[in-house]
Design an enzyme around this catalytic site. Sequence first.
Site, PDB file in Angstrom:
ATOM      1  NE  ARG A   6      10.252   5.508 -24.051  1.00 50.63           N
ATOM      2  CZ  ARG A   6      10.507   4.422 -23.332  1.00 50.63           C
ATOM      3  NH1 ARG A   6       9.548   3.633 -22.912  1.00 50.63           N
ATOM      4  NH2 ARG A   6      11.762   4.126 -23.029  1.00 50.63           N
ATOM      5  NE  ARG A  51       7.608   3.932 -30.567  1.00 55.06           N
ATOM      6  CZ  ARG A  51       8.701   4.115 -29.829  1.00 55.06           C
ATOM      7  NH1 ARG A  51       9.814   4.499 -30.385  1.00 55.06           N
ATOM      8  NH2 ARG A  51       8.663   3.945 -28.535  1.00 55.06           N
ATOM      9  NE  ARG A  78      18.198   2.800 -29.060  1.00 57.46           N
ATOM     10  CZ  ARG A  78      17.882   3.734 -29.975  1.00 57.46           C
ATOM     11  NH1 ARG A  78      16.902   4.589 -29.737  1.00 57.46           N
ATOM     12  NH2 ARG A  78      18.549   3.825 -31.097  1.00 57.46           N
ATOM     13  CG  ASP A 103      16.283   8.039 -31.143  1.00 54.98           C
ATOM     14  OD1 ASP A 103      16.690   6.935 -31.534  1.00 54.98           O
ATOM     15  OD2 ASP A 103      15.259   8.186 -30.439  1.00 54.98           O
ATOM     16  CE  LYS A 160      13.559  15.530 -27.832  1.00 53.56           C
ATOM     17  NZ  LYS A 160      12.322  14.802 -27.624  1.00 53.56           N
ATOM     18  CD  GLU A 161      17.803  13.120 -28.126  1.00 48.53           C
ATOM     19  OE1 GLU A 161      17.122  14.181 -28.183  1.00 48.53           O
ATOM     20  OE2 GLU A 161      17.313  11.994 -28.297  1.00 48.53           O
ATOM     21  CD  GLN A 174      12.693  12.731 -24.464  1.00 51.28           C
ATOM     22  OE1 GLN A 174      12.591  13.935 -24.673  1.00 51.28           O
ATOM     23  NE2 GLN A 174      12.493  11.830 -25.410  1.00 51.28           N
ATOM     24  CB  THR A 201      11.039   8.791 -19.723  1.00 51.93           C
ATOM     25  OG1 THR A 201      12.465   8.839 -19.661  1.00 51.93           O
ATOM     26  CG2 THR A 201      10.485   9.016 -18.328  1.00 51.93           C
ATOM     27  N   GLY A 202      12.585   6.073 -20.515  1.00 54.64           N
ATOM     28  CA  GLY A 202      13.574   5.095 -20.072  1.00 54.64           C
ATOM     29  C   GLY A 202      14.226   5.496 -18.760  1.00 54.64           C
TER      30      GLY A 202
HETATM   31  C1  GLC Z   1      14.132   8.772 -26.703  1.00 54.44           C
HETATM   32  C2  GLC Z   1      13.912   7.468 -27.447  1.00 54.44           C
HETATM   33  C3  GLC Z   1      15.013   6.480 -27.149  1.00 54.44           C
HETATM   34  C4  GLC Z   1      16.378   7.099 -27.322  1.00 54.44           C
HETATM   35  C5  GLC Z   1      16.497   8.372 -26.527  1.00 54.44           C
HETATM   36  C6  GLC Z   1      17.805   9.097 -26.785  1.00 54.44           C
HETATM   37  O1  GLC Z   1      13.915   8.602 -25.351  1.00 54.44           O
HETATM   38  O2  GLC Z   1      12.680   6.896 -27.121  1.00 54.44           O
HETATM   39  O3  GLC Z   1      14.907   5.353 -27.977  1.00 54.44           O
HETATM   40  O4  GLC Z   1      17.335   6.149 -26.903  1.00 54.44           O
HETATM   41  O5  GLC Z   1      15.452   9.244 -26.888  1.00 54.44           O
HETATM   42  O6  GLC Z   1      17.890   9.605 -28.070  1.00 54.44           O
END
Ligand code: GLC
Length: 804
Positions: A346, A356, A362, A495, A638-639, A692, A711-712
Site C-alpha cells: 500500500r 506506513r 495480512r 480494521d 468504506k467499512e 478499495q 488494494t487487496g
Molecule cells: C484496508 C486495509 C486492510 C483491511 C481492509 C478492511 O484495505 O489495508 O488491511 O483488511 O481495509 O478493513
Amino acid sequence: MKYGYFDESKKEYVITRPDTPAPWVNYLGSPEYGAIISNNAGGYSFAKSGANGRILRYVFNQFDEPGRYIYIRDNENRDYWSASWQPVGKSLDTYKSECHHGTAYTKMKAVYDGISSEVRYYVPLDQSYEVWNLGITNDSDRERELTVTGYAEFTNNSNYEQDQVNLQYSQFITRTVFCENRIRQMIHANLDKIENGKEIDHKTVINRFFGLAGAKADSWCGEKEEFLGRYHGYGNPKGVEDGVLNNRGNYNENGCGAISTVLHLKPGETREIAFLVGMKEDDEAAEIVAGYENTEEVCKKELEELTAYWHGKLSHFQVKTPSKEFDTMINTWNAYNCFMTFIWSRAASFTYCGLRNGYGYRDTVQDIQGVIHLAPEMAVDKIRFMLSAQVDNGGGLPLVKFTHNPGHEDTPDDASYVQETGHPAYRADDALWLFPTVYKYVSETGDTAFMDEVIPFANKDEGTVYEHLKRAIDFSMNHLGKHSMPAGLYADWNDCLRLGKDGESTFVAFQFYYAMTILRIFAEHKKDTEYIAFLDENQKKLGNLIQELCWDEDRFIRGFTESGETIGKRTDPEANMWLNPQSWAVISGLADEKQADCALQQVYDRLNTEYGAILMDPPYHEHAFDGALAVIYNAGTKENAGIFSQSQGWIILAEALRGHGERAFTYFMENAPAAQNDKAEIRRLEPYCYGQFTEGKDSPNFGRSHVHWLTGTASTVMVGCVEGILGMRPDLYGLRIAPSIPKEWEMFEIDKDFRGCHLHITVKNPGHAESGCKKLFVNGQEMKDNYIPQTVLTDETDIELIMS
Ligand code: GLC
C-alpha cells in the site's frame, strides 16, 4: 460517459478525452524507483518509499499537479502548449490528445497547430531513473522553430511531510547547479566536506538530476519560483512564456529542473529527445544522460524490452471467453493491478503517500495470491519474506518494516515495536492468511519440497515452512476467546471492527477452520499421522462450536464482543447482515449445502446492488457498539456499508464453489472496472484498475469509487475469477477444472503455463450449464472425472472439458 477504450492487442488503455473525472494513473518502475503518472502527466517519483524517498513533488488533494511537464512553444507566434493536455490546457476544439497507459509505460500523444508529439514515460527495466522520451514532428508545410522545455519539480527533502510542511528547514538544504546537459540538485550539499562515515545526524549529501539527451540544452533554470514566475502557475510559466530560461539555479527555497532546447523542424521532420530524472551521484548521472545520445534507438529498445518483460509475465495465463470485459481484466488489467499491488503493497498512490514504513502482514500475504498463477517464482520469494516475519509464537508482525531483519526483530510484545510501528498488539487474522497463500503456491508449482525449507522466525529461531504453519495454528489455539473461538485481538480483516482482545470473530473462526483443512493436506503428504489426528479433533470441535454459536436461522453472525454482545444478529437494528461471514462460511467448507445456499441468497437479497455487494447492512449510525469504528464514516462508505471491493472477490469465489456460475459472474460484472467504462461519470475511478471501495446505496454518490490501484481487491477478485469462475483448482498432484460460468457461455479457452507444461484448455458448454463436467479429455484421452493428474501432462497439453 466514456473517456477511452481498451486496446487489448497492445494491452493499453487509451484515453481519448483528457478531461477525465479524476486523474487516471499508471504505475511505472520498480521498488527501487517508482513513478506514478496520470493521464495529464501529474504525479511523482520516489526511491523505495513514497514517504521517505520522494524525488518529485506532487501536491495531494490539489487536483493533479505538478507533474512531468513538457512545454512546447512556437517561437514565431509565441503560442505554447504542453505535450499532455494539462497543465496548459488548450481548448479541446483545437488540441487533440491521447494517453496510452500500458504495462509499465505511458505514452502521451498530442496534436496542435500542425505539430504532433508523443512522449513515452517509463523507467527502464532494472534501472532506477526515469525517461521522458519525446518524439516531435512538424506536420505543417513550413519550417518551425520550437522551444521545448522539460520541467521536473524536485522535493527539497526526501521525506514527503518535511517537504510539504516544514519549510523553515527543508527550503534551506537545497541547491541546484547546471553542468553541460543536466541540472544537478544537491540536498545537504554543505556536508560535502564531512568525511565519509561521519554523517551529521544521519544526513549525507543527496544528489538528484534532471538531464536532456538528444539535443542541446540552450537554457535552464533550477529554481521553481524563477521558472514559474510569481502569480503564474504551471499553466503559464514565465520561463515558457519568455521562450528562454534565465540560467539560474537555486540556493535555498525551491529547487527544480527546467531545461529548454530550441528545435528547428522542417516540414515532415521528426526529432527525438529525452529528459531523464533520477537520484544519482553526478558522475553516474552524466553517464546515464550520455547513454541516450542515440535517443530514438535506445528508447525504442528499452521500451520493447519493458513490454516484452510485462507481456511475458501476463502470457502465463490468458483467457478467451465471450465476455470482453472479463478477458481484458484477467488477461491484462486485473493481472497488472495484482503485480502493482504485490510490488508496492500500500506504498504510494494519489490517495496515500506511503507513510506506513513497511508491509502490512495480512495485506501482503493476500496480495501474493494474485500473482501465483503468473509468476510463482516472484510469489515464493515474498512468501519466504513474510514467513520470516512470523513471530516464533506463530503470530504475524502486524507491520513488517522495510528494514526487516529476520531473527532479530522486536514483536508486539515489546514496547519498542509498538512505539516504532504504532501497532499496539497482534491481529487475529494475520498469520492465518498464510494457509491459502502457501497452498496456492505449492499447488500451482507442485513444489512440495517447499514445506521442508527452513526459514527464520521474525524474532528468534527458525523452522520449516510446515513448522511455521503449525505455529500459526498454535497461535490461534493459544489465543481463544470466551467461547473458545479464536479471539478478536486487535482486529480481524476488518480494521474498523474491534471486538476486543477476548471478543471473537466468525471471519477468523472460518479462516482457522479452513487453515486446518489446508494443513491437513500437507500433513497427509508428510504422513504426519499424529498431527492429522490432532487437526481432525480440533477442527471438529471448532466446527461444532461455530455451528452452535454462529448460525442465526438464515445467516452467520459477525462475532461476539468482549463483553458478550453478539454482532450481526438478525434482530439487530443495524449491521444485522454481514457479507464476509457468509462468503467465508462457504470458502472455508464449514457451511453445509443448505446453509451455504441460504446465506448466499441472503447476501444477494439484502446486500447486493448494481455495483456489487455492500459490506453490511444497515450501516451503523445510532446503534454502533464501542468497537464499531466504522460508524465514523458516512453511511454507505468504506467499512460502513460501502461496497468494499476486496470482499467481491470472496463472494465471487463462494458462489463459484457452489457451482452458481450466473451469480459469480454477476458479482464480477457489477464491480469490474472494465464493465463500467461507459459510466465514468458515476465511477470516476480509472476503468482499468480496482479501487478499495465503491460508495453503497446509502450514499448520495452511489457507485462512485475510491482509493485506486493498491488494494487487496486485485488479488481476491483474481482468485475469485481464476479459481472460481474459470475453475482452475490445482492441488498438490495435479489440476482440477471446475468452471462456474454464466449459462450463456457456450465455450471458452485458456492458455496456461503449469509446472513447465503449456496447457491449452477448451471448455465447451453446448447445454448451457452453470457448472459441472460431463467429460474431460487430455490429449484425446478421457479422464475419469474433472481431475488431471500431473503425470498425464505433456509439454504441450491439449485439454477439452465438456460441461454439458
Ligand atoms: C484496508 C486495509 C486492510 C483491511 C481492509 C478492511 O484495505 O489495508 O488491511 O483488511 O481495509 O478493513
